[in-house]
Every structure is written in C-alpha cells, then in structure tokens.
Design an enzyme around this catalytic site. Sequence first.
Site, PDB file in Angstrom:
ATOM      1  N   SER A 118     -63.362  15.968 -13.977  1.00 29.20           N
ATOM      2  CA  SER A 118     -63.486  16.330 -12.557  1.00 29.20           C
ATOM      3  C   SER A 118     -63.366  17.832 -12.335  1.00 29.20           C
ATOM      4  O   SER A 118     -62.645  18.524 -13.067  1.00 29.20           O
ATOM      5  CB  SER A 118     -62.360  15.636 -11.790  1.00 29.20           C
ATOM      6  OG  SER A 118     -62.297  16.102 -10.474  1.00 29.20           O
ATOM      7  N   TYR A 142     -53.740  14.246  -9.774  1.00 27.94           N
ATOM      8  CA  TYR A 142     -55.025  13.690 -10.210  1.00 27.94           C
ATOM      9  C   TYR A 142     -55.731  14.658 -11.164  1.00 27.94           C
ATOM     10  O   TYR A 142     -56.130  14.295 -12.270  1.00 27.94           O
ATOM     11  CB  TYR A 142     -55.918  13.384  -8.992  1.00 27.94           C
ATOM     12  CG  TYR A 142     -57.326  13.086  -9.376  1.00 27.94           C
ATOM     13  CD1 TYR A 142     -57.642  11.923 -10.074  1.00 27.94           C
ATOM     14  CD2 TYR A 142     -58.368  13.983  -9.092  1.00 27.94           C
ATOM     15  CE1 TYR A 142     -58.949  11.655 -10.453  1.00 27.94           C
ATOM     16  CE2 TYR A 142     -59.666  13.722  -9.467  1.00 27.94           C
ATOM     17  CZ  TYR A 142     -59.952  12.553 -10.153  1.00 27.94           C
ATOM     18  OH  TYR A 142     -61.242  12.306 -10.548  1.00 27.94           O
ATOM     19  N   LYS A 146     -56.573  14.352 -15.343  1.00 23.67           N
ATOM     20  CA  LYS A 146     -57.924  14.491 -15.915  1.00 23.67           C
ATOM     21  C   LYS A 146     -57.948  15.608 -16.968  1.00 23.67           C
ATOM     22  O   LYS A 146     -58.606  15.485 -18.003  1.00 23.67           O
ATOM     23  CB  LYS A 146     -58.946  14.772 -14.805  1.00 23.67           C
ATOM     24  CG  LYS A 146     -59.247  13.551 -13.951  1.00 23.67           C
ATOM     25  CD  LYS A 146     -60.079  12.534 -14.723  1.00 23.67           C
ATOM     26  CE  LYS A 146     -60.291  11.249 -13.963  1.00 23.67           C
ATOM     27  NZ  LYS A 146     -61.084  10.262 -14.710  1.00 23.67           N
TER      28      LYS A 146
END
Length: 330
Positions: A118, A142, A146
């Site tokens: 991402s 988040y 990743k």
Amino acid sequence: MPDTILVTGGAGFIGSHTCKALARAGHRPVSFDNLSTGHADAVRFGPLVQGDVRDPNAVEAALRAHGAKAVIHFAASAYVGESMADPAKYYDNNVGGMIGLVQGCRAAGVSRIVFSSSCATYGTPDRLPIRETTPQRPINPYGRTKLIGEEILRDLGVEGMRHVALRYFNAAGADPEGELGERHDPETHLLPLALRAASGQGGPLSIFGTDYPTPDGTCIRDYIHVADLARAHVLALGRLMAGGESLAVNLGTGRGQSVREIVAAIERITGRAVPVRLEARRPGDPAELVADPALAASELGFRTQLSDIGSIVRHAAPWFGLEPAHVEAA
Ligand code: UDP
C-alpha cells in the site's frame, strides 16, 4: 504457461477482480479466504478454499491439494481508521497472516509471492509524486503492518523466496462487465460513499477536511481502476514465473484528484446531486498522495487503461443503487 495460483483474499474486492484477470490470462485461480470480510459469491473464476492465512498447515494443505505454483496475497485487514482503534487486530491478521503464509509456502516448496502492499507504507511523503525510493515512514498501524510484510518478504530472499510488492494507491471502480463490484461493510471509501449519497441512500457525504494545503482545501488522492490493478497482478506474476527478481512498485496513475473534484465528476457523470456535509479532518489522512508510475511501466510493462474518473464512476455506479439509465453513455 497456465499455472494454478493460490489467491489469498480471493473473495475480496481486489482479490476477486484479480481472479477474473488470472482466468482471462489462462491461469487457474484458487481462492483461499476465511470469509471474514469477503463474499463467497464473488468467487466465480475457480474454487474456494475456506481457510485462514494465519494457519500455516491450512496454507500448505491448500497449496499441495491444488498444485499451486505461486501465491497472490491479498488477505488482510484494510481500514486505516480501524487500525488506529484496534492495532492488535492488524498485527495479528496482517503480520501474523504473512508469517503463516510464508511458513505454509516454505513447507509446500512454493517460493513466489505477489504481495498486496500500500501507499500507506509511505506515510506523509516529503516530495510528490511518490517514488519507490521515497522513504517508507507509515503514520498508522495499517501502513506499518504492510511495511513489515514487505520486510519479511525481503528478508526471506536469502532462502530463495522471490516476491513483487505492489503498493496500491486508491483502488476504485468495478468490473467493466458488471460481474464484480465493491462491497465493503462497513464502507469507508470515498467513491462508494459518494455514489451512495448520489443515489439518495445513506444520507449526505461527509467531506473530511476543507483546510488542507491543496488548491480547493480537500485531500488529493491517485485513484486507479480495480481492473487495471488486477491486470498489474497478472504482469507481476508473469515476472516471477519467468524467473525475474524481487521488486516493489507503485500502482497509480500519476494524477491526483481532490475530494471536491471527485464529487463534481460523480455529479456530472450520473446527473445526480451529491449532498455533502463539511466536516473536520479525519485523523491519519495525509493531504496529498500521488504515485510516480514510471517503475511499474519499465519493470512490468504496466500502464493504466481504465483509470480515468469517467470509467471508474460508470463501472461502479450500478453497484451503489444508480440505475445505468442515470449514468451518461461512455
Ligand atoms: N473521504 C471523505 N469522506 C468520506 C470518505 C473519504 O472526505 O466519507 C476522503 C478522505 O479523507 C481521503 C479521501 O477521501 O482524503 C480518500 O479516502 P478513502 O477512505 O477512500 O481512501 P484512503 O485514501 O483513506 O485510502
């Protein structure tokens, strides 16, 4: 050559579109999904194995049972806001999931992984557009999970594991043929919420922040059509199957659009007003994220084809209560 590919998260938004692109390219996608957020009826281009990536034995068994040659790994939790409120869930699903996955792959002798990463791994960039060499300094759990996923794959290179990490910008749109759409619950993304507001369902769209240092004061993002993203996965897989080296690339268009520009485009294309409510900034949102897409072009031969806002809106609109009759012709 056609291959069997294990697609973790194959019942999700980008995963299901990628299964279709794989099938179209002659591969055999096997979806591996615990259906915690995915939809079994989105698995239409190959079998579904219900399982959890945190369980290495389940991953190994699925790889062996289907003779899979490679993995495309989508299965993860993917809400920035939720990751701030419940970080443990993100470390468990996303980091624990990556560890379970690679253990299962090692046990089954599978050494090629395409990973759904991402632009959230970059945090707030110093410079735009964002290149792959831009420092990765995520600003939410988040993005950190990743980034850790990418680092695990990089470290496993010493034992012959090869990967392509695809750093998505903002995925949007739906299958151009109308077979697959975007169905998140809860829905937090701009395009679906704006389309829902245009259809008169779900109340006005909240615009989070009108005081950003951008021309119209709202956040700028790089929206890429999900069918373009899906095709990039097939190209990344092709690189690995041909013996190519590990790689991390951005997947975006190189063009940014503000929240207000997206709202105006939806109004123009659907002929419906999007009622809006101006609100405070959403925590964790950088002002502007735009990709430099050059490396994906040179390394994968990838160029977006459907990522103009007109195609994105036309393909997504029917999934959010707008009859095609209300949508202007292509
Ligand atoms: N956004 C908004 N209202 C919403 C949802 C999103 O104004 O109801 C804004 C959000 O602040 C961000 C942009 O739209 O600037 C894209 O948000 P989204 O959640 O779609 O994707 P993200 O960039 O967070 O991955």
